[in-house]
Design a protein around this motif. Structure first.
Motif, PDB file in Angstrom:
ATOM      1  N   ARG A   1       0.828  -1.206   0.000  1.00 11.87           N
ATOM      2  CA  ARG A   1       0.000   0.000   0.000  1.00 11.87           C
ATOM      3  C   ARG A   1       0.866   1.261   0.000  1.00 11.87           C
ATOM      4  NH1 ARG A   1      -3.442   3.049  -1.948  1.00 11.87           N
ATOM      5  NH2 ARG A   1      -4.554   4.459  -0.556  1.00 11.87           N
TER       6      ARG A   1
ATOM      7  N   GLU B   1       2.062   1.918  -3.420  1.00 15.85           N
ATOM      8  CA  GLU B   1       0.943   2.449  -4.192  1.00 15.85           C
ATOM      9  C   GLU B   1       0.735   3.938  -3.916  1.00 15.85           C
ATOM     10  OE1 GLU B   1      -2.259  -1.099  -5.079  1.00 15.85           O
ATOM     11  OE2 GLU B   1      -2.420  -0.018  -3.166  1.00 15.85           O
TER      12      GLU B   1
ATOM     13  N   SER C   1       1.549   6.630  -6.855  1.00 17.23           N
ATOM     14  CA  SER C   1       0.263   6.786  -7.540  1.00 17.23           C
ATOM     15  C   SER C   1       0.201   8.020  -8.431  1.00 17.23           C
ATOM     16  CB  SER C   1      -0.877   6.830  -6.521  1.00 17.23           C
ATOM     17  OG  SER C   1      -0.742   7.965  -5.661  1.00 17.23           O
ATOM     18  N   LYS C   2       0.901   9.078  -8.064  1.00 20.41           N
ATOM     19  CA  LYS C   2       0.844  10.314  -8.844  1.00 20.41           C
ATOM     20  C   LYS C   2       2.082  10.517  -9.705  1.00 20.41           C
ATOM     21  CE  LYS C   2      -2.219  12.631  -5.557  1.00 20.41           C
ATOM     22  NZ  LYS C   2      -2.448  13.811  -4.683  1.00 20.41           N
TER      23      LYS C   2
END
Length: 373
Positions: free
Chosen positions: A284, A287, A291-292
């Motif tokens: 997580r 992630e 993610s960006k």
């Protein structure tokens, strides 16, 4: 367990850095703890000459700590100058309040489900279900100690509690409570709790609390004799009702250095280990931090989890930032078209960013949690 030299260096460096910056109030507790560490290190040194040198160094650190008590020893800070004409005024609790309430929620923190559940039981559920809380005699608030390796999210967890509770949050350091003026530290504590009583829901968060209540102190130190009893008195005097309560959170990377008096039920009656992230939490974390950012198709999160065993949340964030910076720099230097971050970039960043917490240090937290320090 013997004090590590790394712990001594960390405390000594923090104390000297604060002293050089003119912040004697911050420097003093770190210098005292560094001196205590060096005394323990010297006691176990079989080399008599080296032991004598270490003991002398400890005495020098103690002298520096005493010097911090003398006004002007480490320089007068701007706030101190402003109130030289009225030394009785003391600190203003409004300086510590986070008026922009935190917006981090439990869902924003990877893993740590057991920790979140413990905090829900301690503070959130009694507010959400006041009738049930009264029926079972479950009080709201109290003292919670968050401990664990550096970079595991203790401060984020405290902020998330304030967000979930929709509470006012006070973020303070030991230096903000302690003072060069005799008696002012107790006044600061009283003002802090008086401000907290004015809030329907309040979280008081003290980071590096080991600097405020160290287990070993030089005879010149009066922290436990003055400040800690005041804190305990204020906590005991705070009503713990379903519609109004205080959560007192302390965070530390060295729980074994805290005074045992703070560990009794009714004080830090809940002690929560914030461990290194497990595989699902690391997945997580990758992630979240990627993610960006543009990623190539070959990025394998499961593989990254496999090779990041022992990494803290801060370590994972650093790996992702290093990989992104390397690709950015490559694009700038070569004047080439921007490319996505590839798996090889992340593996290279991992190889250049070793975990900040050693297996031995991680094991020490587990042993302390089990009462085996």
């Amino acid at each position: 367990m013997a004090v590590s030299f790394a712990t001594f260096v960390r405390l000594k460096d923090k104390g000297l850095a604060a002293l050089r910056a003119g912040d004697a109030a911050t420097a003093r507790p770190f210098l005292l703890q560094a001196a205590d560490c060096m005394i323990e290190i010297a006691a176990s040194n079989p080399d008599a000459k080296r032991r004598t040198e270490q003991e002398q160094y400890a005495r020098e650190l103690l002298e520096l700590a005493k010097e911090c008590d003398r006004r002007g020893a480490g320089g007068v800070r701007p706030r101190d100058r402003a109130r030289e004409g009225d030394e009785s005024q003391g600190a203003d609790a409004s300086d510590w309040i986070v008026r922009e309430k935190p917006n981090i929620r439990f869902d924003d923190i990877a893993g740590l489900d057991d920790v979140k559940q413990e905090l829900r039981l301690k503070m959130l559920y009694p507010f959400a279900h006041p009738e049930l809380a009264r029926h079972y005699g479950v009080g709201a608030g109290g003292g919670v100690l968050l401990y664990g390796p550096p970079g595991t999210g203790k401060t984020m967890m405290a902020r998330a509690v304030a967000t979930e509770l929709d509470a006012t949050m006070f973020v303070i350091t030991p230096a903000q409570l302690m003072s060069k003026w005799v008696g002012e530290a107790e006044q600061n504590v009283r003002k802090l709790f008086d401000a907290a009583r004015g809030e329907a829901r309040c979280v008081i968060f003290i980071d590096e609390i080991e600097a405020l209540v160290p287990a070993r102190r030089d005879v010149d130190s009066s922290v436990m004799q003055r400040v800690v009893p005041q804190i305990l008195q204020e906590i005991d005097g705070f009503e713990r009702k379903g519609e109004r309560a205080l959560l007192f959170l302390g965070a530390t990377n060295e729980p074994w250095t805290l005074d045992p008096a703070m560990m009794r039920p009714g004080r830090f009656d809940v002690k929560i280990l914030i461990p290194l992230p497990d595989p699902p939490a690391r997945f997580r974390l990758f992630e979240i931090h990627l993610s960006k950012r543009p990623l190539a198709d070959d990025v394998d999160f499961a593989a990254l989890v496999e090779v990041s065993e022992g990494y803290s949340g801060a370590d994972v964030a650093a790996v992702c930032a290093r990989a992104a910076s390397a690709v950015f720099l490559e694009s700038v230097q070569r004047g080439s078209e921007a490319r996505p971050i590839a798996m090889s970039d992340l593996v290279e960043a991992l190889s250049r960013t070793p975990p900040s917490v050693s297996p031995a240090d991680a094991d020490r937290f587990a042993r302390w949690a089990g009462g085996l320090n």
